[in-house]
Design a protein around this motif. Structure first.
Motif, PDB file in Angstrom:
ATOM      1  N   ILE A   8       0.845  -1.197   0.000  1.00  0.00           N
ATOM      2  CA  ILE A   8       0.000   0.000   0.000  1.00  0.00           C
ATOM      3  C   ILE A   8       0.879   1.244   0.000  1.00  0.00           C
ATOM      4  O   ILE A   8       0.685   2.176  -0.772  1.00  0.00           O
ATOM      5  CB  ILE A   8      -0.899   0.026   1.270  1.00  0.00           C
ATOM      6  CG1 ILE A   8      -1.858  -1.143   1.278  1.00  0.00           C
ATOM      7  CG2 ILE A   8      -1.650   1.342   1.380  1.00  0.00           C
ATOM      8  CD1 ILE A   8      -2.851  -1.156   0.159  1.00  0.00           C
ATOM      9  N   LEU A   9       1.895   1.197   0.863  1.00  0.00           N
ATOM     10  CA  LEU A   9       2.791   2.334   0.983  1.00  0.00           C
ATOM     11  C   LEU A   9       3.410   2.658  -0.378  1.00  0.00           C
ATOM     12  O   LEU A   9       3.414   3.807  -0.826  1.00  0.00           O
ATOM     13  CB  LEU A   9       3.876   1.992   2.000  1.00  0.00           C
ATOM     14  CG  LEU A   9       4.769   3.111   2.493  1.00  0.00           C
ATOM     15  CD1 LEU A   9       5.102   2.860   3.957  1.00  0.00           C
ATOM     16  CD2 LEU A   9       6.048   3.184   1.701  1.00  0.00           C
ATOM     17  N   ALA A  10       3.880   1.607  -1.060  1.00  0.00           N
ATOM     18  CA  ALA A  10       4.521   1.812  -2.361  1.00  0.00           C
ATOM     19  C   ALA A  10       3.530   2.403  -3.360  1.00  0.00           C
ATOM     20  O   ALA A  10       3.841   3.373  -4.054  1.00  0.00           O
ATOM     21  CB  ALA A  10       5.060   0.491  -2.884  1.00  0.00           C
ATOM     22  N   SER A  11       2.296   1.856  -3.361  1.00  0.00           N
ATOM     23  CA  SER A  11       1.329   2.344  -4.348  1.00  0.00           C
ATOM     24  C   SER A  11       0.998   3.803  -4.082  1.00  0.00           C
ATOM     25  O   SER A  11       0.801   4.599  -4.977  1.00  0.00           O
ATOM     26  CB  SER A  11       0.061   1.490  -4.341  1.00  0.00           C
ATOM     27  OG  SER A  11      -0.737   1.851  -3.260  1.00  0.00           O
ATOM     28  N   VAL A  12       0.993   4.158  -2.815  1.00  0.00           N
ATOM     29  CA  VAL A  12       0.685   5.539  -2.461  1.00  0.00           C
ATOM     30  C   VAL A  12       1.819   6.465  -2.877  1.00  0.00           C
ATOM     31  O   VAL A  12       1.604   7.539  -3.425  1.00  0.00           O
ATOM     32  CB  VAL A  12       0.418   5.630  -0.938  1.00  0.00           C
ATOM     33  CG1 VAL A  12       0.595   7.045  -0.449  1.00  0.00           C
ATOM     34  CG2 VAL A  12      -0.972   5.115  -0.632  1.00  0.00           C
ATOM     35  N   LEU A  13       3.049   6.028  -2.639  1.00  0.00           N
ATOM     36  CA  LEU A  13       4.190   6.885  -2.967  1.00  0.00           C
ATOM     37  C   LEU A  13       4.339   7.061  -4.470  1.00  0.00           C
ATOM     38  O   LEU A  13       4.739   8.112  -4.947  1.00  0.00           O
ATOM     39  CB  LEU A  13       5.482   6.304  -2.386  1.00  0.00           C
ATOM     40  CG  LEU A  13       5.557   6.339  -0.859  1.00  0.00           C
ATOM     41  CD1 LEU A  13       6.855   5.710  -0.373  1.00  0.00           C
ATOM     42  CD2 LEU A  13       5.446   7.770  -0.334  1.00  0.00           C
ATOM     43  N   LEU A  14       4.007   6.006  -5.203  1.00  0.00           N
ATOM     44  CA  LEU A  14       4.187   6.065  -6.653  1.00  0.00           C
ATOM     45  C   LEU A  14       3.140   6.963  -7.314  1.00  0.00           C
ATOM     46  O   LEU A  14       3.415   7.653  -8.271  1.00  0.00           O
ATOM     47  CB  LEU A  14       4.109   4.660  -7.258  1.00  0.00           C
ATOM     48  CG  LEU A  14       5.353   3.807  -6.982  1.00  0.00           C
ATOM     49  CD1 LEU A  14       5.142   2.385  -7.461  1.00  0.00           C
ATOM     50  CD2 LEU A  14       6.589   4.417  -7.642  1.00  0.00           C
ATOM     51  N   ALA A  24      -3.536  19.123   5.968  1.00  0.00           N
ATOM     52  CA  ALA A  24      -3.844  18.819   7.365  1.00  0.00           C
ATOM     53  C   ALA A  24      -3.003  17.668   7.920  1.00  0.00           C
ATOM     54  O   ALA A  24      -2.764  17.625   9.110  1.00  0.00           O
ATOM     55  CB  ALA A  24      -5.327  18.497   7.520  1.00  0.00           C
ATOM     56  N   ILE A  25      -2.551  16.752   7.091  1.00  0.00           N
ATOM     57  CA  ILE A  25      -1.735  15.669   7.655  1.00  0.00           C
ATOM     58  C   ILE A  25      -0.278  15.814   7.254  1.00  0.00           C
ATOM     59  O   ILE A  25       0.039  16.237   6.149  1.00  0.00           O
ATOM     60  CB  ILE A  25      -2.221  14.258   7.259  1.00  0.00           C
ATOM     61  CG1 ILE A  25      -2.362  14.145   5.753  1.00  0.00           C
ATOM     62  CG2 ILE A  25      -3.454  13.864   7.998  1.00  0.00           C
ATOM     63  CD1 ILE A  25      -2.361  12.719   5.284  1.00  0.00           C
ATOM     64  N   PRO A  26       0.601  15.411   8.167  1.00  0.00           N
ATOM     65  CA  PRO A  26       2.036  15.493   7.854  1.00  0.00           C
ATOM     66  C   PRO A  26       2.364  14.600   6.660  1.00  0.00           C
ATOM     67  O   PRO A  26       1.801  13.514   6.522  1.00  0.00           O
ATOM     68  CB  PRO A  26       2.703  14.958   9.114  1.00  0.00           C
ATOM     69  CG  PRO A  26       1.652  14.978  10.177  1.00  0.00           C
ATOM     70  CD  PRO A  26       0.344  14.866   9.498  1.00  0.00           C
ATOM     71  N   SER A  27       3.274  15.040   5.820  1.00  0.00           N
ATOM     72  CA  SER A  27       3.586  14.262   4.620  1.00  0.00           C
ATOM     73  C   SER A  27       4.296  12.956   4.970  1.00  0.00           C
ATOM     74  O   SER A  27       4.326  12.035   4.173  1.00  0.00           O
ATOM     75  CB  SER A  27       4.447  15.094   3.676  1.00  0.00           C
ATOM     76  OG  SER A  27       5.596  15.500   4.394  1.00  0.00           O
ATOM     77  N   ASP A  28       4.833  12.867   6.193  1.00  0.00           N
ATOM     78  CA  ASP A  28       5.528  11.616   6.542  1.00  0.00           C
ATOM     79  C   ASP A  28       4.651  10.685   7.386  1.00  0.00           C
ATOM     80  O   ASP A  28       5.153   9.859   8.133  1.00  0.00           O
ATOM     81  CB  ASP A  28       6.839  11.932   7.264  1.00  0.00           C
ATOM     82  CG  ASP A  28       6.593  12.732   8.550  1.00  0.00           C
ATOM     83  OD1 ASP A  28       5.421  13.109   8.811  1.00  0.00           O
ATOM     84  OD2 ASP A  28       7.558  12.964   9.284  1.00  0.00           O
ATOM     85  N   ILE A  29       3.350  10.819   7.224  1.00  0.00           N
ATOM     86  CA  ILE A  29       2.438   9.962   8.013  1.00  0.00           C
ATOM     87  C   ILE A  29       2.756   8.474   7.813  1.00  0.00           C
ATOM     88  O   ILE A  29       2.753   7.693   8.760  1.00  0.00           O
ATOM     89  CB  ILE A  29       0.942  10.251   7.701  1.00  0.00           C
ATOM     90  CG1 ILE A  29       0.027   9.353   8.554  1.00  0.00           C
ATOM     91  CG2 ILE A  29       0.618  10.098   6.220  1.00  0.00           C
ATOM     92  CD1 ILE A  29      -1.451   9.681   8.491  1.00  0.00           C
ATOM     93  N   LEU A  30       3.088   8.087   6.602  1.00  0.00           N
ATOM     94  CA  LEU A  30       3.328   6.661   6.345  1.00  0.00           C
ATOM     95  C   LEU A  30       4.563   6.167   7.092  1.00  0.00           C
ATOM     96  O   LEU A  30       4.519   5.134   7.760  1.00  0.00           O
ATOM     97  CB  LEU A  30       3.474   6.412   4.846  1.00  0.00           C
ATOM     98  CG  LEU A  30       2.204   6.692   4.031  1.00  0.00           C
ATOM     99  CD1 LEU A  30       2.505   6.596   2.536  1.00  0.00           C
ATOM    100  CD2 LEU A  30       1.092   5.728   4.402  1.00  0.00           C
ATOM    101  N   SER A  31       5.644   6.931   6.979  1.00  0.00           N
ATOM    102  CA  SER A  31       6.863   6.453   7.635  1.00  0.00           C
ATOM    103  C   SER A  31       6.757   6.574   9.157  1.00  0.00           C
ATOM    104  O   SER A  31       7.319   5.770   9.889  1.00  0.00           O
ATOM    105  CB  SER A  31       8.088   7.203   7.110  1.00  0.00           C
ATOM    106  OG  SER A  31       7.878   8.593   7.251  1.00  0.00           O
ATOM    107  N   GLU A  32       6.014   7.545   9.620  1.00  0.00           N
ATOM    108  CA  GLU A  32       5.913   7.707  11.074  1.00  0.00           C
ATOM    109  C   GLU A  32       4.910   6.748  11.701  1.00  0.00           C
ATOM    110  O   GLU A  32       5.160   6.144  12.741  1.00  0.00           O
ATOM    111  CB  GLU A  32       5.524   9.158  11.405  1.00  0.00           C
ATOM    112  CG  GLU A  32       5.667   9.440  12.897  1.00  0.00           C
ATOM    113  CD  GLU A  32       5.191  10.835  13.301  1.00  0.00           C
ATOM    114  OE1 GLU A  32       5.055  11.706  12.415  1.00  0.00           O
ATOM    115  OE2 GLU A  32       4.947  11.030  14.503  1.00  0.00           O
ATOM    116  N   LEU A  33       3.783   6.588  11.070  1.00  0.00           N
ATOM    117  CA  LEU A  33       2.715   5.804  11.712  1.00  0.00           C
ATOM    118  C   LEU A  33       2.787   4.305  11.388  1.00  0.00           C
ATOM    119  O   LEU A  33       2.480   3.473  12.242  1.00  0.00           O
ATOM    120  CB  LEU A  33       1.341   6.391  11.318  1.00  0.00           C
ATOM    121  CG  LEU A  33       0.098   5.792  11.976  1.00  0.00           C
ATOM    122  CD1 LEU A  33       0.211   5.798  13.507  1.00  0.00           C
ATOM    123  CD2 LEU A  33      -1.164   6.547  11.560  1.00  0.00           C
ATOM    124  N   THR A  34       3.190   3.966  10.177  1.00  0.00           N
ATOM    125  CA  THR A  34       3.201   2.540   9.792  1.00  0.00           C
ATOM    126  C   THR A  34       3.910   1.645  10.824  1.00  0.00           C
ATOM    127  O   THR A  34       3.345   0.628  11.226  1.00  0.00           O
ATOM    128  CB  THR A  34       3.820   2.348   8.393  1.00  0.00           C
ATOM    129  OG1 THR A  34       3.106   3.191   7.491  1.00  0.00           O
ATOM    130  CG2 THR A  34       3.708   0.910   7.922  1.00  0.00           C
TER     131      THR A  34
END
Ligand SMILES: Cc1cc2nc3c(=O)[nH]c(=O)nc-3n(C[C@H](O)[C@H](O)[C@H](O)COP(=O)(O)OP(=O)(O)OC[C@H]3O[C@@H](n4cnc5c(N)ncnc54)[C@H](O)[C@@H]3O)c2cc1C
Ligand SMILES: *[C@@H]1O[C@H](CO)[C@@H](O)[C@H](O)[C@H]1NC(C)=O
Length: 503
Positions: A8-14, A24-34
């Motif tokens: 999911i993370l990859a598909s989102v980044l691509l 409203a959300i930090p751009s690093d939500i994936l790396s921080e929250l995952t």
């Protein structure tokens, strides 16, 4: 074990995430929250291919806007999502089967916490007396699981709604004359509070909160699971008799119905009504349908309904089914029209709780319903329900013992409007129509509305009770458990400003 969240993370980044629209959300939500979530939890961003299905709702007009949706897999994912949102001062909002339609939901912008994929689903205890039910489960799944094991309990009449969320506001169900409200089946809850702390809530621990969770529960926390009473299936059969009348008979039908509403009847007998277009019976106007719904064989129901036949309906039909077929045979199955969340439709629900049928108000409501229905083809699948659940076991529970404030009301009226989304003229028309029907149907008595059917423009006392001690107690609980008002979007005890007076 990380593969699915990584995919999911990859598909989102691509894909091209339009950050500007969602600052409203930090751009690093994936790396921080995952890393803080369990392996099968997912963080969805609006660019995800899963977004449309993850964010769709029964009522598209009262939709919250999400900058990300966390699909939790375990209780700790809820707690971590809440903590993350708090750290970044972003509002959060939990949902399960997405049928809630209070217009306050439209005020939400922030992180959505989707409970519908909670791993822990349902478990029948060895005692056979209760089951543990996951916070995002669907009513139909609970019913099916229990039925296979010779058990049953109160769940939503429409199989598509959540199993937990209706219970938090009371929870009407086919068995309520026999067992009580859905809230009355709750033995214990695990609740993620506004700060991410998880507490166990029952009649000993967080006792006052337990009172509040049963009737106003969505105000205080996110339920990850509940222990819930279940019962042996002793009588699997349900019978339905449907009497259809042309609308000229409305007064006669409901005067009769009032006489039958003496509270002394059989707790297994429910009185149901629906108004809708049925050109086979009346080509001009919506028909008045009166139904008996009975937990027992048809031969027994026939004895109870003798004098209804004396009314000489314009059409009549009957059915006898096993319990799992009851909702489908009434048109309320999880995959039937009333339930659908296809992302295409606007749907609008209202609730008006009353003690008995006031034929003058009913006539006013019916006329308002028919006038718009007959002149706007876009609304032609709309209908009105007159829900007359049996109430013996509901009223046997002491009135003050839970936050549910409407134990005395025997009837729940529900205009339900359906139309296609994407036409602002129709949207406005629907809102006006809905309010017009609400005002007509409530008559002259103090307005009361079952919280889970609320539209958003009712006085807060109509939902939580006019007795001053009720709101006072709820507000005290709010101060203690949600002092910053995080749970403020679905029929809150403390509305932000005016309760959506714009509608
Ligand atoms: C077609 C239809 C049929 C219905 N049938 C019935 C019925 O038979 N009986 C009845 O009582 N009501 C019924 N309702 C009303 C129903 O109770 C509410 O719509 C309820 O909110 C639906 O739950 P949901 O999970 O589908 O909705 P959601 O929109 O997911 O939830 C509604 C709200 O409940 C809260 N919530 C949800 N899950 C949790 C949780 N685990 N912990 C804390 N808060 C939570 C949130 O604030 C959320 O906004 C019906 C509504 C519709 C539209
Ligand atoms: C919207 O609905 C109205 C009322 O039925 C209709 O007159 C109008 O043409 C519709 N507009 C669009 C863009 O479809």
């Amino acid at each position: 074990m990380w593969s699915s969240s990584l995919a999911i993370l990859a598909s989102v980044l691509l894909s091209s995430f339009t950050a500007a629209a969602y600052t409203a959300i930090p751009s690093d939500i994936l790396s921080e929250l995952t890393p803080r979530l369990s392996p099968t939890a997912k963080i969805l961003l609006p660019s995800s291919s899963l977004w449309p299905s993850a964010s769709k709702r029964w009522n598209e007009l009262s939709r919250p806007s999400y900058s990300a949706i966390i699909q939790v897999a375990e209780e700790r994912d809820i707690a971590e999502s809440v903590k993350y949102a708090n750290q970044h001062q972003i509002p959060f909002f939990a949902f399960s089967q997405t049928h809630g339609s209070d217009y306050g939901l439209g005020r939400f912008h922030g992180i959505g916490i989707s409970l519908s994929s909670l791993n822990r689903k349902i478990d029948l205890d060895k005692s056979g007396k209760w089951a543990t039910i996951g916070g995002g489960m669907k009513s139909k799944d609970v019913l099916d699981y229990l039925w296979k094991r010779g058990k049953q309990t109160g769940t939503g009449g429409c199989g598509c709604v959540g199993a937990v969320s209706p219970a938090l506001g009371g929870g009407h169900n086919w068995f309520q004359g026999q067992y009580g409200l859905m809230a009355d089946q709750v033995l214990e809850l695990r609740v993620v509070l506004a700060d991410g702390e998880v507490v166990v809530v029952n009649d000993k621990k967080h006792k006052e909160l337990f009172w509040g969770m049963r009737g106003a529960g969505h105000n205080f926390g996110i339920v990850s699971e509940m222990k819930y009473r279940v019962y042996d299936v002793k009588e699997p059969k349900w019978s339905i008799e449907t009497f259809t009348f042309k609308s000229e008979r409305l007064e006669e039908v409901y005067k009769y119905a009032n006489k039958k509403l003496d509270g002394k009847g059989d707790p297994r007998l429910l009185m149901w009504g629906t108004w809708f277009l049925n050109p086979a019976v009346d080509a001009e106007k919506p028909i008045v349908q009166f139904q008996w719904i009975y937990n027992g064989p048809f031969s027994e129901l026939k004895k109870l309904s003798k004098d209804t036949h004396d009314l000489k309906p314009d059409a009549y039909s009957s059915a006898e089914v096993d319990y799992p077929e009851l909702s489908p045979s009434l048109g309320y199955a999880a995959d039937q029209y009333a339930c659908q969340t296809d992302g295409q439709g606007n749907r609008m629900l209202r609730g008006i709780d009353v003690d008995q049928y006031d034929v003058k108000s009913l006539r006013k409501w019916y006329d308002a319903f028919a006038a718009t229905l007959m002149t706007e083809p876009a609304f032609q699948t709309s209908f009105c329900i007159l829900e007359g659940y049996s109430t013996q076991a509901v009223q046997a529970v002491p009135d003050k013992s839970t936050a549910f404030a409407l134990r005395g009301e025997r009837l729940l009226f529900a205009p339900a409007i359906f139309w296609q989304k994407g036409n602002a003229t129709l949207d406005e028309k629907a809102k006006k129509w809905s309010r017009e029907m609400y005002l007509a149907a409530s008559g002259s008595s103090k307005k009361k509305t079952y919280v889970n059917y609320a539209h958003g423009d009712e006085p807060v006392q109509a939902l939580y009770g006019y007795e001053p001690w009720r709101l006072k107690k709820l507000k005290q609980l709010k101060k203690k458990y949600d002092p910053l008002g995080h749970f403020a979007f679905f029929n809150p005890v403390n509305p932000i400003g005016k309760r959506h007076g714009d509608i």
